[in-house]
Design an enzyme around this catalytic site. Structure first.
Site, PDB file in Angstrom:
ATOM      1  CD1 TRP A 112      -2.345  -2.423   1.954  1.00  0.00           C
ATOM      2  CD2 TRP A 112      -2.848  -0.818   0.510  1.00  0.00           C
ATOM      3  NE1 TRP A 112      -3.791  -2.923   0.751  1.00  0.00           N
ATOM      4  CE2 TRP A 112      -4.065  -2.562  -0.051  1.00  0.00           C
ATOM      5  CE3 TRP A 112      -3.218  -0.208  -0.630  1.00  0.00           C
ATOM      6  CZ2 TRP A 112      -5.182  -2.583  -1.082  1.00  0.00           C
ATOM      7  CZ3 TRP A 112      -4.448  -0.553  -1.959  1.00  0.00           C
ATOM      8  CH2 TRP A 112      -5.348  -1.567  -2.056  1.00  0.00           C
ATOM      9  CG  ASP A 186      -3.563   3.559   3.723  1.00  0.00           C
ATOM     10  OD1 ASP A 186      -4.458   4.025   4.941  1.00  0.00           O
ATOM     11  OD2 ASP A 186      -2.863   3.329   3.141  1.00  0.00           O
ATOM     12  CE  LYS A 210      -9.353  -2.993   3.323  1.00  0.00           C
ATOM     13  NZ  LYS A 210      -8.322  -1.890   2.872  1.00  0.00           N
TER      14      LYS A 210
HETATM   15  C1  PLP Z   1      -7.762  -1.713   1.703  1.00  0.00           C
HETATM   16  C2  PLP Z   1      -6.495  -0.685   1.493  1.00  0.00           C
HETATM   17  C3  PLP Z   1      -6.963   0.183   1.259  1.00  0.00           C
HETATM   18  C4  PLP Z   1      -7.717   0.356  -0.607  1.00  0.00           C
HETATM   19  O1  PLP Z   1      -8.782   0.591  -0.127  1.00  0.00           O
HETATM   20  P1  PLP Z   1      -9.478   1.538  -1.543  1.00  0.00           P
HETATM   21  O2  PLP Z   1     -10.966   1.787  -0.990  1.00  0.00           O
HETATM   22  O3  PLP Z   1      -9.391   0.153  -2.007  1.00  0.00           O
HETATM   23  O4  PLP Z   1      -9.130   2.476  -2.056  1.00  0.00           O
HETATM   24  C5  PLP Z   1      -5.121   1.415   1.090  1.00  0.00           C
HETATM   25  N1  PLP Z   1      -4.375   1.051   2.242  1.00  0.00           N
HETATM   26  C6  PLP Z   1      -5.050   0.011   2.802  1.00  0.00           C
HETATM   27  C7  PLP Z   1      -3.308   0.211   3.902  1.00  0.00           C
HETATM   28  C8  PLP Z   1      -5.678  -0.717   2.779  1.00  0.00           C
HETATM   29  O5  PLP Z   1      -5.276  -1.725   3.253  1.00  0.00           O
END
Ligand code: PLP
Length: 379
Positions: A112, A186, A210
């Site tokens: 990521w 993030d 998540k």
């Molecule tokens: C799932 C995830 C994303 C992507 O998110 P989207 O909603 O699919 O754009 C970005 N960063 C992390 C750490 C993730 O687990």
């Protein structure tokens, strides 16, 4: 009926109580006093008093749960984590720039953060400050080794790498590293699983799917003084100042996802564990879940997890069978035992158990019982 345990990395398991409440309110939403609105939440104007009450409760509950200080804005946006990879530089890269589009530094600890670095390069000078790639993303490069630039407006980290199973157990203190940059995290895949040290953070973002609710909602928590520095090409709907000034209603927000996340926040507030409540209770439960799973893996000669112990994620636990020819049998048997979506990400292979807040300790106990039995019969 006991539903199967769902170990999906995202969109992921939701608390059954939340799904039941949403089902009961689907056709006719009642307010907090039980007065029926005559409408489902999906059918409400985002500016009507019914939805505004849902929105305000969700924001207040989240602020309380995550102990978000008063000088931070909570924004409910769309576009997911990947859109934030562009929206963050469009808003923040010029914070410390005297000319041009400014600069940002990236610590790459997995898939990521690697994507974040690449995307930011379209909008500003994006620099790789450190990477764990040489070790196959199994450890976090020590902060003292990060090459931080004076001109960087912010330093980006992915505080929990969902695919590689790597988590910062504490956030870096950029000031102590001699940097004037803001820290951007993030936290998509571990938000609300543990407290956040906001004194170290300028901005945090995460997709909801998540650990917070359904897909379609993106959470941004940003310190007020970082607003108002967007590049002129930044789309208005993605300019954090415009979003904040309009209470996340410059454009129609993802109303149903906000409602569902709001139910999750109420559920989180009801949780208790060893005298702890809310996020502290979740953290205690998440530590117990993760310890049980990692101990089971480490104690076996059959399963492996290669991540350095001090960087192991409490939320996403990738593991491998030493004999990979047994992978399909493992997954088929798991499904029969009511343990769903354990297949690892295609870029890593093997297995991955995502044990977000909605997975109780009993879910991990069921998983390790299955793993031990599979080892006994196939080892
Ligand atoms: C799932 C995830 C994303 C992507 O998110 P989207 O909603 O699919 O754009 C970005 N960063 C992390 C750490 C993730 O687990």
């Amino acid at each position: 009926m006991q539903r199967p345990y769902n170990f999906s990395a995202g969109p992921a398991a939701m608390p059954a109580e939340v799904l039941e409440q949403a089902a009961a309110e689907m056709l006719n939403w009642p307010d907090a006093n039980g007065r029926l609105s005559g409408m489902g939440v999906m059918e409400m104007s985002h500016r009507g008093k019914e939805f505004l009450s849902i929105y305000e409760a969700a924001e207040a509950d989240l602020r309380e749960l995550l102990a978000v200080p008063a000088n931070f804005k909570i924004l409910f946006m769309q576009g997911g984590g990947l859109a934030e990879n562009a929206i963050v530089p469009l808003n923040l890269s010029r914070l410390r720039a005297t000319s041009g589009n400014g600069a940002a530094d990236f610590v790459v600890t997995g898939t990521w953060s690697e994507k974040s670095l690449k995307e930011a390069g379209k909008y500003c000078s994006a620099h790789l400050a450190a990477t764990g790639k040489a070790d196959g993303f199994t450890a976090i490069p020590p902060a003292a080794s990060w090459e931080l630039r004076d001109e960087a407006s912010y330093v980006h980290i992915c505080s929990n790498e969902t695919i590689n199973g790597i988590e910062f157990q504490s956030l870096p203190d950029l000031k102590a590293l001699g940097s004037k940059a803001e820290l951007v995290i993030d936290f998509s895949s571990h938000v609300a699983s543990r407290p956040v040290d906001w004194s170290r953070v300028g901005l945090a973002f995460g997709g909801a799917q998540k650990n917070l609710g359904p897909a379609g909602l993106t959470l941004v928590v940003v310190r007020e003084d970082l607003l108002g520095h967007a590049q002129s090409v930044c789309p208005s709907a993605f300019d954090y100042k415009t979003v904040a000034d309009n209470g996340s209603m410059y454009n129609t927000p993802p109303t149903y996802s906000i409602y569902m996340a709001g139910l999750v926040f109420k559920w989180l507030k009801r949780q208790g564990e060893n005298g702890l409540t809310g996020i502290a209770a979740m953290e205690a439960r998440n530590i117990a879940k993760a310890e049980l799973l990692y101990e089971t893996i480490d104690a076996s000669g059959f399963y492996i997890n290669g991540v350095a112990r001090n960087a192991r994620s409490r939320m996403n636990v990738p593991f491998f069978l030493r004999n990979e020819s047994l992978n399909d049998a493992f997954l088929t048997g798991a499904k029969e035992a009511g343990l769903l979506q354990l297949k690892g990400h295609k870029s890593v292979g093997g297995m991955r158990a995502s044990i977000y807040n909605a997975i109780p300790l009993e879910g991990v106990q069921a998983l390790v019982a299955y793993m031990r039995e599979f080892e006994r019969t196939h080892g």
